[in-house]
Design an enzyme around this catalytic site. Sequence first.
Site, mmCIF file in Angstrom:
data_model
loop_
_atom_site.group_PDB
_atom_site.id
_atom_site.type_symbol
_atom_site.label_atom_id
_atom_site.label_comp_id
_atom_site.label_asym_id
_atom_site.label_seq_id
_atom_site.Cartn_x
_atom_site.Cartn_y
_atom_site.Cartn_z
ATOM 1 N N ASP A 194 0.849 -1.187 0.000
ATOM 2 C CA ASP A 194 0.000 0.000 0.000
ATOM 3 C C ASP A 194 0.885 1.236 0.000
ATOM 4 O OD1 ASP A 194 -2.513 -1.042 0.010
ATOM 5 O OD2 ASP A 194 -2.654 -1.212 2.180
ATOM 6 N N ASP A 247 -4.493 -2.871 4.824
ATOM 7 C CA ASP A 247 -5.053 -2.434 6.102
ATOM 8 C C ASP A 247 -6.580 -2.412 6.124
ATOM 9 O OD1 ASP A 247 -5.511 -0.317 4.435
ATOM 10 O OD2 ASP A 247 -4.249 1.118 5.510
ATOM 11 N N ASP A 280 -9.086 -5.419 1.597
ATOM 12 C CA ASP A 280 -7.787 -6.047 1.288
ATOM 13 C C ASP A 280 -7.752 -7.518 1.681
ATOM 14 O OD1 ASP A 280 -6.548 -3.768 0.236
ATOM 15 O OD2 ASP A 280 -6.047 -3.027 2.235
#
Length: 950
Positions: free
Chosen positions: A373, A677, A681
């Site tokens: 990310d 997070d 995901d």
Amino acid sequence: MDTDHHLDQTKLTDMVKNKNLDEFRNFGGIEAIVKLLKSNMENGINGDEDDLIRRRSIFGSNTYQKPAPKGLIHFVVEAFKDTTIIILLACAALSLTFGIREHGPKEGWYEGGSIFVAVFLVIVVSAASNFRQERQFDKLSKISKDIKIDVLRNGRRQKASIFDAVVGDVIFLNIGDQIPADGLFIDGYSFRVDESSMTGESDHVEVDQNHNPFLLSGSKVADGSSRMLVVSVGMNTSWGEMMSSITRDSNEQTPLQERLNKLTSSIGKVGLTVASLVLGVLLVRYFTGNTEDDNGNREYKGVDRNLNDNFNSVLRIVSAAVTIVVVAIPEGLPLAVTLTLAYSMKRMMADQAMVRKLSACETMGSATVVCTDKTGTLTLNQMTVTKCCVGFEEATKHDFSRNLVELFYQGVAFNTTGTIYKPKSGSSLEYSGSPTEKAILSWAVQDLGMDIDILKQNYTILQVETFNSDKKRSGVSIKNNISEKNIIYVHWKGAAEMVLALCSSYYELTGEIKTMSDEKRSQFENIIQGMAASSLRCIAFAYKQIEDDNSISKKNLKNEEDLTLLGIVGMKDPCRPGARKAIQSCRAAGVDIKMITGDNIFTAKAIAAECGILESNNQAALPGEVIEGVEFRNYTDEERAEKVDIIRVMARSSPLDKLLMVRCLKQKGHVVAVTGDGTNDAPALKEADVGLSMGIQGTEVAKESSDIVILDDDFASVATVLLWGRCVYNNIQKFIQFQLTVNVAALVINFIAAVSAGNVPLTTVQLLWVNLIMDTLGALALATERPSKELMHNPPVGRTEPLITNIMWRNILTQALYQISVLLVLQFKGRSMLGVDEKTKNTIIFNTFVMCQVFNEFNSRSLEKKNVFKGVLRNKLFVGIILVTVVLQAVMVELLKKFADTVRLSFAEWGVCVAMAAVTWPIGWLVKFVPVGKKPVFSYLKLLRCGSKT
């Protein structure tokens, strides 16, 4: 605390279990329960220490009883079930029986008793190791379950441990959170929960105040946001009852442990085959009269002579064969893995990584790609609004027209999941929520002068649509309570280019509304691109007015067209200081880093260049390096497979794009690690070989789906996990090299000696002793080596690399051949060369063999480096174990003569043993100059088999 007949814990528990609020409806429903619990919907409970203690004493704490962890006795019993141990115990019992019968109780117990003692030590060490691992897992389990929740106490929103939740608490819930206790829905929007963990039903359940206000502990928030009132905690919840009955199985085997078990099994079969040959040869030699006793007389003199002597001789032959099986099986390998993983997990906790799944430790060492990310991982996730554009001008707080600033107030104050707390003491305001929400709230209050309390009095929220990762925006419809009661304001906030696409007009700073032409839209797009290229995250605000038809239609937020653009704010989220260095370290280690983000392509490029994912400072990427999610999504399978290795940045991606990339990389043979997070995901985290969730910003759903939790959300910790993964793999390879050298040498020596001379130079007890100190102390010494930076200069192992490499085979065979040669020369020529008797010769063989392993332990510290002493003094445990091994060996030879079947050695004889063992150092140094091929040794055998078939 009021606990009259209207309210006790049993009633509260039954109310949620049965999902029945009827008993309290006549008294005011949820509001009445809040009052009876001495709580408040707007301020929560008092929350001081006395209040919390009182609530826990009446309603219980938010913990549940667990079955006691397995004790040491359990693991002792498990160790006794080992086949080798059973065989040894049988041999020990027979040896003890016939030894006492032949030599009497005073001396006849030595051999059998020695085997019993050795087996006892093996069992104790094995059981103690497993017991320690169980306790380690229990400790990690407690840490992993300590979830942080948002509670409202004394009017202040604050973080607390899930274990500290009490009855009466008001708790904030958002997408991905775990519901910490049984409770009731107070208020919220679009709230749906996943109760599958409790009910088994996969469909998401809609929760509201009227039809279904019940929230079950252990469920996960699937959509929306809300506040809940806690009514039951701990053992008074269904989740608590269920969890207390579940026993956690810590005997999880990692893929590497499974491979080692297969290796152990294969070596065991080789040992069994060799032992059977030895048994056959020795029995034939004995019964044909080709063996002699200590006095040089023929042992076998016919069946009619001494049956007892014959039986004892056969027993010794069987014992020799069993000894070969014992020495062939490298029982220390599983122990080495256990010690390595337990040690690494403890150290990784200190390095901000909590391992939830054992196999992740070793798999991470093989990783070839990390998909990361951006927000919070590569950046600090500390958002600050640095720029605001209204129309085509950059605006300050003095530039806004009165009407425009009021619309901004509406769009910020009501279209948010954040909150503002005003302390009574008059100190500075406290902002809660996501970093983006906190940044926007702070900007609106400090720069625009927004007073959220006045706004909440003046407006009523009609409908909310929470942020959606596909639409990348959130919306709210509100109504003015004082004036304009026939007008509904609909506000949208989200990714700038997404919101801009829905706008047909725009505000200027003067307050004038202009039509959005194609030319103007293009100008706005250029502004967004310019802000994004400066690493700013762009958020746009837009609104529209709707005539109220008195039905408060739920379709207000479905009409997303013809919006008026209020303005665009740019937020800065600086890169983490160590991110660039960590990425360089990973890339030097041959691990490819791919950034997958929801931000637009210009922001993504800017951050990627700043962090070092894109090498060019001017963000000019090579063709195919930077793409958008929709482009990747629309590729054919063949195109994706062709281009996925080139991609370094994927912007404007959805969670499904992330999942698609992980699958594509795995199909190409990569070992993939993924950071995430959010709740969305979870599929990618589960699909990846190693899922890394974020401990601070990560939702509980993300954490549950991951293998490792990065406690500080920092990419530098991801690089540390990669280093530790490689260290685990490397340490285990070191021990395998060390252990197999011992096994190969001992097996060959005993086999040749048994077949040629009719007896074995290393007795059962001696070999058990070697196995014990080398398996346990050797494993501890090599398994606890700290990671070195050199590990990050090697290419990743990947999926296909064999566990025992060509380099390891070279080192194993060289050292084993030297030990075999020396010990066989001592076996056949030792008496004449050294001028000693048979007993002394055998003791020198035993002592030299052990000393060889002590010296070779230094060689095993590095598979390739010639200087094996570098950093040895820093590893105090290694040095300590070497010293302990030498002392124990001296005690064994000099003091435990009867037990070990040895005699005392002179200083000169000790010098001979050490001198012969020390030669392993120069051999280990010289052999590392010998180059080896990259192609695995056993692949040639496969080619030979294929060739013979053709």
